[in-house]
Enzyme design. Sequence first.
Site, PDB file in Angstrom:
ATOM      1  N   CYS A 162      19.882  12.150  62.580  1.00 23.32           N
ATOM      2  CA  CYS A 162      18.873  11.086  62.453  1.00 23.32           C
ATOM      3  C   CYS A 162      19.187  10.168  61.269  1.00 23.32           C
ATOM      4  O   CYS A 162      19.093   8.956  61.380  1.00 23.32           O
ATOM      5  CB  CYS A 162      17.472  11.679  62.286  1.00 23.32           C
ATOM      6  SG  CYS A 162      16.655  12.028  63.853  1.00 23.32           S
ATOM      7  N   HIS A 194      14.074  11.466  68.187  1.00 17.83           N
ATOM      8  CA  HIS A 194      14.496  12.217  67.007  1.00 17.83           C
ATOM      9  C   HIS A 194      15.510  13.267  67.444  1.00 17.83           C
ATOM     10  O   HIS A 194      15.375  13.856  68.504  1.00 17.83           O
ATOM     11  CB  HIS A 194      13.300  12.890  66.335  1.00 17.83           C
ATOM     12  CG  HIS A 194      12.336  11.919  65.755  1.00 17.83           C
ATOM     13  ND1 HIS A 194      12.570  11.243  64.580  1.00 17.83           N
ATOM     14  CD2 HIS A 194      11.144  11.475  66.209  1.00 17.83           C
ATOM     15  CE1 HIS A 194      11.558  10.440  64.329  1.00 17.83           C
ATOM     16  NE2 HIS A 194      10.672  10.558  65.302  1.00 17.83           N
TER      17      HIS A 194
END
Length: 116
Positions: free
Chosen positions: A40, A28
Amino acid sequence: MRNKALVKVEIIRSTTNGKIISYKSEGHAYYDEPGKDIVCAGVSAIIFGTYNSIEALLGIVSKHTIHAGFFRVDIPERIDPKTFEQVQLLLESMVVMLNSIQESYGEFLTIKETIR
C-alpha cells in the site's frame, strides 16, 4: 488465514492515441498490518507522487477525487502538446514503477489498462 484484499489500479488510455488520460487506485493490499504494509505504501507513493510531480514540475492541476482507499486523477484535455508529452512521460514512468511492484507482489496488486 485472512482473506486477501487487493489494490486495484486502472490506467485509462485514449482510443485515439493510446495516451494516458486518467488513472485510479482503489482498495487495500493488507500485505501487513497498517503502518507496515509496504505494498500500500509503495503504490500510494507512486500514484500520489506522480500527481504531485505533474502539478509541481509542469504546473498542470488535474481533476482528482480522493477518499479512503480511493484516488482518481483525470488529466486535463487542453494542454499544449509539449507539456502533454511531458505529462505522458511522468505517467508512463508511473506505470513502469507500478509494474515493478506487481512483479514482486502480484497477489496484492492488480493493474488493468482500459481504452476509452
